[in-house]
Scaffold this motif. Structure first.
Motif, PDB file in Angstrom:
ATOM      1  N   ALA B  22       0.677  -1.184  -0.095  1.00  0.00           N
ATOM      2  CA  ALA B  22       0.015   0.170  -0.067  1.00  0.00           C
ATOM      3  C   ALA B  22       0.931   1.243  -0.041  1.00  0.00           C
ATOM      4  O   ALA B  22       0.909   2.158  -0.743  1.00  0.00           O
ATOM      5  CB  ALA B  22      -0.927  -0.058   1.150  1.00  0.00           C
ATOM      6  N   LYS B  25       2.468   1.769  -3.472  1.00  0.00           N
ATOM      7  CA  LYS B  25       1.494   2.345  -4.358  1.00  0.00           C
ATOM      8  C   LYS B  25       1.254   3.905  -4.132  1.00  0.00           C
ATOM      9  O   LYS B  25       1.223   4.457  -5.069  1.00  0.00           O
ATOM     10  CB  LYS B  25       0.225   1.478  -4.311  1.00  0.00           C
ATOM     11  CG  LYS B  25      -0.834   1.871  -4.928  1.00  0.00           C
ATOM     12  CD  LYS B  25      -0.810   1.458  -6.556  1.00  0.00           C
ATOM     13  CE  LYS B  25      -2.113   1.744  -7.491  1.00  0.00           C
ATOM     14  NZ  LYS B  25      -2.590   3.106  -7.097  1.00  0.00           N
ATOM     15  N   ALA B  26       1.106   4.192  -2.838  1.00  0.00           N
ATOM     16  CA  ALA B  26       0.738   5.577  -2.642  1.00  0.00           C
ATOM     17  C   ALA B  26       1.979   6.460  -3.137  1.00  0.00           C
ATOM     18  O   ALA B  26       1.805   7.704  -3.547  1.00  0.00           O
ATOM     19  CB  ALA B  26       0.692   5.700  -0.979  1.00  0.00           C
ATOM     20  N   ASP B 253      -4.949  -3.920   8.149  1.00  0.00           N
ATOM     21  CA  ASP B 253      -4.636  -4.424   6.936  1.00  0.00           C
ATOM     22  C   ASP B 253      -4.279  -5.933   7.213  1.00  0.00           C
ATOM     23  O   ASP B 253      -4.587  -6.677   6.540  1.00  0.00           O
ATOM     24  CB  ASP B 253      -3.714  -3.626   6.286  1.00  0.00           C
ATOM     25  CG  ASP B 253      -3.638  -4.013   4.702  1.00  0.00           C
ATOM     26  OD1 ASP B 253      -4.418  -4.229   4.242  1.00  0.00           O
ATOM     27  OD2 ASP B 253      -2.395  -4.032   4.206  1.00  0.00           O
ATOM     28  N   THR B 319      -5.039   5.418  -0.121  1.00  0.00           N
ATOM     29  CA  THR B 319      -4.008   4.420  -0.618  1.00  0.00           C
ATOM     30  C   THR B 319      -3.457   3.848   0.746  1.00  0.00           C
ATOM     31  O   THR B 319      -3.429   2.626   0.803  1.00  0.00           O
ATOM     32  CB  THR B 319      -3.187   4.703  -1.791  1.00  0.00           C
ATOM     33  OG1 THR B 319      -3.576   5.713  -2.530  1.00  0.00           O
ATOM     34  CG2 THR B 319      -2.494   3.550  -2.186  1.00  0.00           C
ATOM     35  N   LEU B 320      -2.854   4.597   1.551  1.00  0.00           N
ATOM     36  CA  LEU B 320      -2.168   4.269   2.785  1.00  0.00           C
ATOM     37  C   LEU B 320      -3.439   3.574   3.861  1.00  0.00           C
ATOM     38  O   LEU B 320      -2.811   2.700   4.497  1.00  0.00           O
ATOM     39  CB  LEU B 320      -1.286   5.423   3.457  1.00  0.00           C
ATOM     40  CG  LEU B 320      -0.174   5.898   3.004  1.00  0.00           C
ATOM     41  CD1 LEU B 320       0.217   7.115   3.510  1.00  0.00           C
ATOM     42  CD2 LEU B 320       0.953   4.793   2.900  1.00  0.00           C
ATOM     43  N   GLY B 321      -4.407   3.964   3.803  1.00  0.00           N
ATOM     44  CA  GLY B 321      -5.245   3.775   4.642  1.00  0.00           C
ATOM     45  C   GLY B 321      -5.063   4.367   6.025  1.00  0.00           C
ATOM     46  O   GLY B 321      -5.325   3.697   6.913  1.00  0.00           O
TER      47      GLY B 321
END
Lengths: 273, 396
Positions: B22, B25-26, B253, B319-321
């Motif tokens: 994650a 991707k961020a 996650d 994205t990171l949550g």
């Protein structure tokens, strides 16, 4: 090369041990304050005690290696396969040994726990218990170390002169007597090397401690080399001076052992062994 | 300034400590967005494993500095600031109105009255619990200490370990100490303690340990925790052997990957202990900095400004949550994150985390002491005495 990469760093380490330095900022000369702090540091004594424990128990690798070597020194079909199986643990990296043993000791699903439960005992989390953790790591270390001593003795056994054994046999020696008075004296060079590498191996034990416990639980499985790393280089450390002073102590201990050994060896040479 | 010949003028080198899917991707998205707006800048990202990054950062900051490097707020950045290895970025804050937008994190980014980096995300800590187990056992979400202890007793009786934890890496113990101390003695005392102004032998610290022992002594934590990493403690929760986990939001996650369904995971604020003490929370902030030896500081500052922008932080944190620091960013939509966002917005104050608020040496010794306490609670006095000895040395 030896001068640049071995001798000079020793001098540098000794010099740094008189400073308070975080590795990036300015160095402050503090004299022997690091050593005074060491004198009063429980963690240092824990590490020292564990190092002694390592030394004492690691020595078991020498007789154990000898026994296995004698056992394997036969002419049976397929003996080479057995020899290589016994030698195998020395070939794999210490890191892998540490990982294997971590799994072996793992609470709940580890083989060791299952074994204890099978025998009717309660499972112990070896690596989480201050009473057993160091023994657990030493056991892991012994596994490859025994293999190392074994290979040294196997080579040594190749050089044992058959005439002397023949002669001893005619004189009626067998079993333990044969081993003690005829074989072991001839293995002296192998024993010498085995003892030296085992001592050094025990004193610089680092990989296994790092992989299996990171010195934990709460520092109870630390050894000097790991403590030095922690203080000087790890995430929460960066006390170069203090780390260096630990290194100096470890160096002094090694020097004592090595000197004792060289003196012993010279004496033996003179006496004509 | 002599420019290096190794890289072209338009190159921007970023060292990154995020290898999980994650965060990776961020950052890819951030870089793509930045490159689109600044087509003349060629961004090069070096990704390193988190633990390795922590040891190598000292080397690359002094020897081969990138133009940007990720790190942490609070005391964790102090050694680099003091050694002159981070660039003062107060001007970036002023020119882009960040003093207003990033107000909540300003204090933890300031040393000597100057700003030393830009925060891009933070996340809440709290107790994650198994909703379904609580329902089965007829336990209501505890709001104060007595209810928490009673709930633990009930769970233990039913053969469920109340709390799961893995302390091999030590820092999870820091989370427990933070919350116990914040709730027993309050934020100001906790900050004074981590700043070295209060002795560890103070009776108030002892009081924290005494409260804590109400959970340790009856065995409300899983045994064996010193042999477990924090991820190793997750299966206890997933398999229903344990019911609660005090953790940071990044754990959600892992819970989900472990097989827990969204509706099984509940989140609660750490309950009140001393009535009347305002509730402060742990909310560690992740940051990005310009090394003093960076070659392309101009573009690096542009990048910092970009990462601080409300819309960028919104996208990044989806994205990171995790939670955006910029007050203009949009609220998260995810349920637990929203709960955390509300909790932090109403929090009396935010602490970074024990190992970021206290200097490294103290943090290490402290967390080791907490671990020892969680195994041998009877040694509390000896542990505190040892910590006091280290405190007097570290903060001299």
């Amino acid at each position: 090369m030896f001068l640049v990469y071995v001798i000079a760093p020793i001098g540098q380490s000794i010099a740094i041990s008189f400073y308070d330095w975080d590795g990036i900022g300015a160095k402050t000369f503090i004299g022997i304050e690091n050593y005074i702090e060491l004198w009063d540091d429980e963690a240092f004594y824990t590490s020292l005690y564990n190092n002694v424990l390592w030394l004492a128990l690691y020595m078991l690798a020498v007789p154990a290696g000898l026994m296995i070597a004698i056992f394997l020194n036969q002419t049976v079909t397929g003996i080479r396969i057995y020899k290589s199986l016994f030698f195998f643990p020395f070939v794999i990296s210490q890191i892998v040994v540490g990982l294997i043993f971590s799994w072996f000791y793992a609470p709940n699903f580890g083989l060791f726990t299952k074994l204890l439960e099978f025998l009717g005992f309660e499972g112990i989390a070896v690596l989480a218990d201050e009473r057993f953790v160091t023994y657990g790591i030493i056991a892991a270390g012994l596994w490859p170390q025994i293999a190392y001593c074994m290979i040294l003795y196997l080579t040594g056994l190749n050089n044992v002169s058959p005439d002397q054994i023949e002669a001893a046999r005619l004189d009626g020696a067998k079993g333990w007597k044969m081993l003690w008075y005829v074989i072991i004296p001839q293995l002296r060079p192998a024993t010498f090397i085995a003892v030296v590498v085992t001592i050094i191996g025990a004193l610089r034990s680092f990989d296994l401690v790092s992989i299996m416990t990171s010195g934990g639980p709460y520092g109870s499985s630390r050894v000097l080399s790991y403590y030095m790393y922690e203080q000087a280089l790890s995430e929460y450390g960066f006390r170069m001076g203090y780390g260096a002073s630990i290194a100096v102590v470890l160096f002094a201990i090694m020097m004592v052992f090595i000197t004792l050994f060289i003196v012993r060896m010279l004496k033996d040479e003179r006496e004509g062994y | 300034m002599i420019s290096s010949s190794a890289y072209a003028a338009g190159d921007l080198i970023i060292n990154l400590d995020q290898t999980d899917p994650a965060p990776k991707k961020a950052f890819e998205d951030i870089v793509a967005g930045f490159s689109k707006e600044n087509p003349d800048v060629n961004v090069i990202v070096n990704t390193m494993h988190k633990e390795g990054y922590k040891t190598s950062i000292r080397n690359f900051l002094t020897a081969d500095a990138p133009d940007l490097a990720t790190w942490y707020a609070g005391n964790r950045m102090a050694p680099f600031v003091n050694a002159g290895l981070f660039e003062d970025v107060t001007d970036v804050w002023e020119e882009n109105g960040l003093n207003e937008q990033l107000k909540s994190a300003a204090a933890s980014m300031t040393i000597d009255g100057k700003k030393w980096g830009v925060p891009y995300t933070y996340y809440q800590w709290g107790i994650y619990y198994r909703k379904d187990i609580f329902e089965e056992q007829g336990i209501a979400v505890p709001t104060n200490w007595n209810e928490l202890v009673a709930a633990s007793a009930k769970l233990k009786e039913a053969g469920i370990t109340p709390f799961t934890i893995g302390t091999k890496a030590l820092w999870p113990t820091g989370g427990w100490f933070d919350y116990m101390n914040l709730r027993v003695n309050g934020y100001e005392f906790h900050m004074d303690l981590t700043a070295g102004k209060v002795p560890y032998t103070d009776p108030r610290v002892k009081a924290t340990f005494d409260k804590w022992s109400e959970l340790v002594k009856p065995g409300y934590y899983n045994t064996n925790h010193p042999a477990l990493d924090w991820q190793d403690a997750v299966p206890n929760l997933v398999q229903g052997k344990a019911a609660m986990y005090l953790m940071g939001n990044f754990a959600v996650d892992v819970f989900k990957n472990g097989g827990l369904k969204e509706e099984q995971i509940g989140f609660m604020q750490f309950p009140e202990i001393t009535p009347g003490i305002p509730m402060a929370e742990d909310a560690p902030t992740d940051t990005i900095h310009i090394p003093a030896k960076a070659k392309n500081k101009e573009d690096a500052k542009k990048f910092l400004a970009y990462m601080a922008r409300a819309d960028v932080q919104t996208a990044t944190n989806i994205t990171l949550g995790q939670l955006p620091v910029n007050s203009g960013a949009e609220r998260p939509e995810e349920r637990i994150l929203q709960q955390g966002f509300d909790m932090l917005s109403n929090a009396y104050a935010l602490a970074q985390f024990y190992d970021r608020d206290a200097p490294a040496e103290m943090a290490k010794a402290g967390m080791e002491g907490f671990q020892e306490f969680m195994v041998k609670p009877d040694r509390a006095d000896a542990i505190l005495k040892r910590l006091e000895k280290i405190r007097t040395r570290v903060y001299k």
